[in-house]
Design an enzyme around this catalytic site. Structure first.
Site, PDB file in Angstrom:
ATOM      1  N   GLY A 129      47.812  33.607  53.385  1.00  0.00           N
ATOM      2  CA  GLY A 129      46.391  33.335  53.245  1.00  0.00           C
ATOM      3  C   GLY A 129      46.002  32.868  51.864  1.00  0.00           C
ATOM      4  O   GLY A 129      45.414  31.794  51.687  1.00  0.00           O
ATOM      5  N   ILE A 130      46.323  33.644  50.828  1.00  0.00           N
ATOM      6  CA  ILE A 130      45.910  33.294  49.471  1.00  0.00           C
ATOM      7  C   ILE A 130      46.730  32.122  48.948  1.00  0.00           C
ATOM      8  O   ILE A 130      46.179  31.176  48.375  1.00  0.00           O
ATOM      9  CB  ILE A 130      46.027  34.524  48.552  1.00  0.00           C
ATOM     10  CG1 ILE A 130      44.951  35.550  48.934  1.00  0.00           C
ATOM     11  CG2 ILE A 130      45.893  34.124  47.085  1.00  0.00           C
ATOM     12  CD1 ILE A 130      45.057  36.868  48.222  1.00  0.00           C
ATOM     13  N   VAL A 162      47.670  35.975  40.660  1.00  0.00           N
ATOM     14  CA  VAL A 162      46.531  36.566  41.378  1.00  0.00           C
ATOM     15  C   VAL A 162      47.031  37.375  42.570  1.00  0.00           C
ATOM     16  O   VAL A 162      46.265  37.707  43.466  1.00  0.00           O
ATOM     17  CB  VAL A 162      45.525  35.482  41.844  1.00  0.00           C
ATOM     18  CG1 VAL A 162      44.856  34.814  40.662  1.00  0.00           C
ATOM     19  CG2 VAL A 162      46.206  34.451  42.751  1.00  0.00           C
ATOM     20  N   GLY A 163      48.332  37.678  42.582  1.00  0.00           N
ATOM     21  CA  GLY A 163      48.927  38.450  43.664  1.00  0.00           C
ATOM     22  C   GLY A 163      48.859  39.934  43.364  1.00  0.00           C
ATOM     23  O   GLY A 163      47.834  40.589  43.584  1.00  0.00           O
ATOM     24  N   ARG A 164      49.938  40.486  42.841  1.00  0.00           N
ATOM     25  CA  ARG A 164      50.003  41.880  42.420  1.00  0.00           C
ATOM     26  C   ARG A 164      50.750  41.956  41.097  1.00  0.00           C
ATOM     27  O   ARG A 164      51.733  41.236  40.878  1.00  0.00           O
ATOM     28  CB  ARG A 164      50.702  42.744  43.481  1.00  0.00           C
ATOM     29  CG  ARG A 164      49.810  43.118  44.659  1.00  0.00           C
ATOM     30  CD  ARG A 164      48.710  44.074  44.228  1.00  0.00           C
ATOM     31  NE  ARG A 164      47.883  44.553  45.328  1.00  0.00           N
ATOM     32  CZ  ARG A 164      46.756  43.993  45.723  1.00  0.00           C
ATOM     33  NH1 ARG A 164      46.329  42.887  45.124  1.00  0.00           N
ATOM     34  NH2 ARG A 164      46.051  44.523  46.705  1.00  0.00           N
ATOM     35  N   ASP A 209      45.084  37.819  36.712  1.00  0.00           N
ATOM     36  CA  ASP A 209      44.016  38.634  37.284  1.00  0.00           C
ATOM     37  C   ASP A 209      44.539  40.015  37.647  1.00  0.00           C
ATOM     38  O   ASP A 209      43.759  40.923  37.918  1.00  0.00           O
ATOM     39  CB  ASP A 209      43.425  37.963  38.536  1.00  0.00           C
ATOM     40  CG  ASP A 209      42.241  38.742  39.099  1.00  0.00           C
ATOM     41  OD1 ASP A 209      41.367  39.150  38.304  1.00  0.00           O
ATOM     42  OD2 ASP A 209      42.188  38.966  40.323  1.00  0.00           O
ATOM     43  N   GLU A 233      48.001  48.827  35.807  1.00  0.00           N
ATOM     44  CA  GLU A 233      46.616  48.455  36.122  1.00  0.00           C
ATOM     45  C   GLU A 233      45.831  49.702  36.503  1.00  0.00           C
ATOM     46  O   GLU A 233      46.307  50.486  37.324  1.00  0.00           O
ATOM     47  CB  GLU A 233      46.611  47.452  37.269  1.00  0.00           C
ATOM     48  CG  GLU A 233      45.275  46.792  37.504  1.00  0.00           C
ATOM     49  CD  GLU A 233      45.332  45.713  38.584  1.00  0.00           C
ATOM     50  OE1 GLU A 233      44.603  45.868  39.587  1.00  0.00           O
ATOM     51  OE2 GLU A 233      46.106  44.747  38.419  1.00  0.00           O
ATOM     52  N   HIS A 243      41.208  42.085  37.485  1.00  0.00           N
ATOM     53  CA  HIS A 243      41.413  42.175  38.935  1.00  0.00           C
ATOM     54  C   HIS A 243      40.096  41.990  39.691  1.00  0.00           C
ATOM     55  O   HIS A 243      39.631  42.876  40.408  1.00  0.00           O
ATOM     56  CB  HIS A 243      42.053  43.507  39.329  1.00  0.00           C
ATOM     57  CG  HIS A 243      42.721  43.450  40.680  1.00  0.00           C
ATOM     58  ND1 HIS A 243      43.725  44.317  41.052  1.00  0.00           N
ATOM     59  CD2 HIS A 243      42.523  42.627  41.754  1.00  0.00           C
ATOM     60  CE1 HIS A 243      44.120  44.034  42.294  1.00  0.00           C
ATOM     61  NE2 HIS A 243      43.397  43.013  42.734  1.00  0.00           N
TER      62      HIS A 243
END
Length: 318
Positions: free
Chosen positions: A156-157, A234-236, A259, A264, A283
């Site tokens: 999706g992303i 922008v994943g993990r 991000d 985190e 994030h």
């Protein structure tokens, strides 16, 4: 497992705003209650705690919430409104399914991915710092146009990032777990990365965190990139080896726009904050005004499917 039709499906939503927005669209025979999942379900829901079948978790809520939902005897489905669910693995009660928020954040997160890349390539982070000092420093920067761009992930992303790159005149290379072709053309397998990375100028990471992706962007991956390459995550956070990335940033060989980080939230004294060539966002990829309408659309569909006795969408566990 297929959910059976019920005359009184009872669901919980994380706050009154979500309840009010969803209530007009609920099928007949469906009731909703507000529960933040932090409080004791017996105190918050009373006797209704025995009948709750579907719980929607608050956005970006800690995995500890599943300790409270485990006491709901009629629970069949837990719904996250985030795409990632790695923090929920091995925490579900037996017989309960988990559905994630796949699709809810594709637009927002891919939008931020391009914003981070453009800001870093065009030096907007430096321009902000210059503005604080009243310094006028015009410098020629790299355009995104004409760059060889690699997108890790075709879900999706990752797919949404590729969609948004189309007007930017890039040389797009897409990589997934295995090689294949789709409607956009060739998809390379991860086994091809050693051949692809030396000519890659921008890497977008849009992967979920799994055993296979944890630490994928390690010292060898980063070393294979050419000088001045940009890594956008922008994943993990744990997909990238933080120490390896720090080494490249401190050498001022690579650039990064993140991000997500590991750890985190990023502690105030973490060396990433002071590293050169890095732009960090806290994030916020999915947390935009685009999230709510897409989340509500998914929740309406889920309830309709449950009432009809159909399997819910986006089931990732169970």
């Amino acid at each position: 497992m297929t959910d059976q039709t019920t005359d009184a499906l009872l669901i919980t939503l994380p706050d009154t705003d979500w309840q009010e927005a969803l209530a007009p669209h609920l099928p007949a025979g469906v009731r909703s209650l507000v529960w933040d999942v932090d409080s004791d379900p017996r105190e918050a829901l009373g006797d209704d705690a025995d009948h709750v079948a579907y719980v929607v978790l608050p956005y970006m809520h800690p995995a500890g919430a599943l300790e409270t939902v485990a006491s709901l005897p009629a629970l069949r489905l837990v719904q996250t409104t985030s795409a990632g669910y790695d923090n929920l693995l091995d925490r579900l009660p037996d017989g309960v399914r988990l559905a994630n928020g796949a699709g809810i954040h594709d637009a927002s997160t891919s939008e931020l991915a391009l914003a981070l890349a453009l800001a870093k390539l065009r030096g907007l982070d430096d321009a902000v710092r210059d503005a604080e000092q009243g310094a006028w420093r015009p410098v020629q920067r790299r355009a995104l146009a004409d760059r060889r761009v690699l997108v890790l992930g075709t879900g999706g992303i990752g797919g949404a990032i590729a969609d948004r790159l189309e007007p930017f005149e890039v040389d797009l290379v897409r990589v997934a777990s295995t090689a294949r072709s789709d409607e956009r053309g060739r998809v390379h397998g991860v086994d091809e990365l050693p051949e692809l990375l030396p000519t890659t100028e921008v890497v977008f990471i849009g992967l979920p965190l799994t055993d296979a992706t944890r630490g994928m962007v390690d010292a060898a991956f980063l070393a294979a990139l050419p000088d001045d390459a940009l890594v956008v995550n922008v994943g993990r956070g744990p997909i990238v080896d933080t120490e390896a990335l720090l080494a490249e940033l401190r050498a001022e060989r690579l650039h990064a726009a993140l991000d997500v980080t590991d750890p985190e939230p990023l502690p105030a004294d973490h060396p990433l904050w002071g590293a050169p060539n890095v732009l960090i966002a806290p994030h916020v990829g999915g947390n935009t005004t685009a999230m709510r309408p897409r989340a509500l659309k998914l929740l309406r569909t889920q309830v309709e499917r449950l009432v009809a006795g159909q399997d819910p969408l986006n089931v990732v566990i169970g």
